[in-house]
Design an enzyme around this catalytic site. Structure first.
Site, PDB file in Angstrom:
ATOM      1  N   ASP A  91       0.819  -1.220   0.000  1.00 19.20           N
ATOM      2  CA  ASP A  91       0.000   0.000   0.000  1.00 19.20           C
ATOM      3  C   ASP A  91       0.850   1.266   0.000  1.00 19.20           C
ATOM      4  O   ASP A  91       0.634   2.175  -0.808  1.00 19.20           O
ATOM      5  CB  ASP A  91      -0.939   0.019   1.208  1.00 19.20           C
ATOM      6  CG  ASP A  91      -2.072  -0.983   1.075  1.00 19.20           C
ATOM      7  OD1 ASP A  91      -2.049  -1.779   0.117  1.00 19.20           O
ATOM      8  OD2 ASP A  91      -2.975  -0.984   1.931  1.00 19.20           O
ATOM      9  N   ARG A  99       0.639   5.998  17.096  1.00 21.07           N
ATOM     10  CA  ARG A  99       0.434   6.976  16.022  1.00 21.07           C
ATOM     11  C   ARG A  99       0.988   8.366  16.332  1.00 21.07           C
ATOM     12  O   ARG A  99       1.591   8.996  15.457  1.00 21.07           O
ATOM     13  CB  ARG A  99      -1.050   7.046  15.647  1.00 21.07           C
ATOM     14  CG  ARG A  99      -1.632   5.743  15.103  1.00 21.07           C
ATOM     15  CD  ARG A  99      -0.668   5.009  14.222  1.00 21.07           C
ATOM     16  NE  ARG A  99      -1.265   3.851  13.568  1.00 21.07           N
ATOM     17  CZ  ARG A  99      -0.605   2.752  13.275  1.00 21.07           C
ATOM     18  NH1 ARG A  99       0.677   2.656  13.610  1.00 21.07           N
ATOM     19  NH2 ARG A  99      -1.191   1.752  12.659  1.00 21.07           N
ATOM     20  N   ASP A 105      -6.946   5.752  12.478  1.00 21.30           N
ATOM     21  CA  ASP A 105      -5.555   6.190  12.330  1.00 21.30           C
ATOM     22  C   ASP A 105      -5.424   7.510  11.585  1.00 21.30           C
ATOM     23  O   ASP A 105      -4.546   8.324  11.886  1.00 21.30           O
ATOM     24  CB  ASP A 105      -4.728   5.110  11.636  1.00 21.30           C
ATOM     25  CG  ASP A 105      -4.302   4.008  12.587  1.00 21.30           C
ATOM     26  OD1 ASP A 105      -4.386   4.228  13.808  1.00 21.30           O
ATOM     27  OD2 ASP A 105      -3.894   2.935  12.118  1.00 21.30           O
ATOM     28  N   SER A 118      -6.082  -7.875   8.069  1.00 21.64           N
ATOM     29  CA  SER A 118      -4.970  -6.924   8.121  1.00 21.64           C
ATOM     30  C   SER A 118      -4.315  -6.992   9.490  1.00 21.64           C
ATOM     31  O   SER A 118      -4.959  -7.346  10.479  1.00 21.64           O
ATOM     32  CB  SER A 118      -5.462  -5.503   7.840  1.00 21.64           C
ATOM     33  OG  SER A 118      -6.319  -5.063   8.876  1.00 21.64           O
TER      34      SER A 118
END
Length: 400
Positions: free
Chosen positions: A12, A92, A121, A173
């Protein structure tokens, strides 16, 4: 234009790198953060350069991650919606902090990330970015590009010479760091479906874990863990050690449906072996060292703190104000907890502290310890006063 991209090395973000160059006619600098995800960071850096990055920066942030983000969060006793120990959420703001810093150092006009437009996110990355640099431009390709599905993305990758893994794609994922691994999507979207048995990476299947329990001692000093089984370790090394110990006993698996900040519910499956051990160990020491009212007050405020971390408000004034409170409370949390790990379970079997508020002479049935049991009668009557008044009023009302 110059853009700094949060780059993982996966398909990605490799596609995003090429897409940014084409769409924005930009120079792209790739930034990869090593926060203990277990992937080869140097390989990601080299792949970024092959894919077209003008520069690729890889930083080992494991110690900073645990010391400055995980441990402060743990001092607050933060758990989101009763189960989630916030492993993805807390990573994050660290990544976004360094994205912004690198953008400033490199003279970049924008940063970019690979978070989708449906998840949390994107919010976490961008709230941090705007808090640290209000005029920063943030590019979120998933909210801009026209790809309709995986097949189109793979076709784009092949057309641009981006290597596509030949192995079959996982039916879910995964996101990993030193605190946990999360699994979402794919076969896990059905909340009734049991997770695939071979999915888990950090923990042994509890049913196949050792038949003998293992004991572990965790020492705390002024709120932070500092040693495991008497060995003093750095923050990252300590968490890694507990991951290994807890992992072999199947500790720390959680399967939940949680409420995302963007409004939808999602299912997440998490492995947090070391974090789970630390959670129970901390509460064991706190039970000795924290005053009752302080402990209860802390537990009332912890869910709000957890919510702020989950939503992405790490650099918000309300989170910082709460942190000051939790840090003050944690200063008295010095002591040792002994735990027994057995087939996915964590049992607290001992705790001690140099400034323990637990007085054995006060609770003993064999010693008075300065406590006169006759005093309890007056205490109970005072506590019962409002209850008795309420009952009398209700009785008089019925009589009328």
């Amino acid at each position: 234009m110059k853009i700094v991209l949060a780059y993982s090395g996966g398909l990605d973000t490799s596609i995003i790198l090429k897409w940014l160059k084409e769409t924005y006619r930009a120079e792209v600098i790739a930034f990869t953060a090593d926060i203990g995800q277990g992937e080869e960071v140097e390989e990601a850096r080299e792949k970024a350069l092959r894919t077209g990055a003008s520069k690729a920066i890889a930083l080992d942030l494991k110690e900073e991650f645990v010391r400055d983000f995980v441990f402060p969060m743990m001092r607050a006793g933060a758990v989101y919606e009763g189960y989630y120990l916030l492993g993805t959420s807390i990573a994050r703001p660290l990544i976004a902090k360094h994205l912004v810093r690198i953008a400033e150092e490199e003279g970049a006009e924008a940063i970019a990330h690979g978070a989708t437009g449906k998840g949390n996110d994107q919010v976490r990355f961008e709230l941090t970015a705007y808090a640290l640099k209000p005029d920063i431009k943030v590019i979120a390709p998933w909210r801009e590009w026209s790809f309709q599905g995986r097949k189109e993305m793979i076709a784009y990758a092949e057309a641009h010479g981006i290597p596509v893994p030949v192995t079959q794609e996982k039916p879910y994922s995964m996101d990993a760091n030193l605190l946990h691994i999360s699994y979402e999507g794919g076969v896990l979207e059905d909340p009734w479906a049991e997770p695939p048995k071979g999915m888990f990476r950090m923990t042994q299947d509890p049913e196949e874990a050792p038949d003998a329990p293992e004991y572990v001692e965790v020492e705390f000093f002024e709120g932070d863990p500092v040693a495991v089984n008497g060995e003093r370790l750095s923050p990252a090394a300590l968490l890694q050690r507990l991951n290994e110990i807890g992992g072999r006993h199947g500790v720390g698996r959680v399967d939940i449906v949680e409420n995302r900040f963007v409004g939808m519910k999602s299912r997440g499956v998490y492995e947090t072996p070391g974090g789970t051990i630390l959670y129970h160990a901390r509460r064991a020491v706190e039970s000795l060292t924290l005053d009752r009212e302080v402990l209860h007050q802390r537990d009332m405020l912890s869910p709000k703190y957890a919510e702020l971390v989950y939503y992405g408000f790490w650099y918000a004034p309300e989170r910082e104000a709460l942190q000051a409170y939790f840090d003050h409370v944690a200063r008295s949390v010095t002591g040792v907890a002994r735990l027994k790990l057995y087939k996915g379970n964590v049992y607290v079997v001992g705790r001690k502290a140099p400034k323990s508020l637990y007085r054995q002479d006060l609770v003993s049935f064999d010693e008075a310890g300065g406590y006169d049991q006759k005093d309890a009668e007056g205490f109970i009557k005072i506590q019962a006063l409002r209850l008795r008044v309420r009952a009398l009023v209700e009785r008089e009302g019925h009589g009328a």
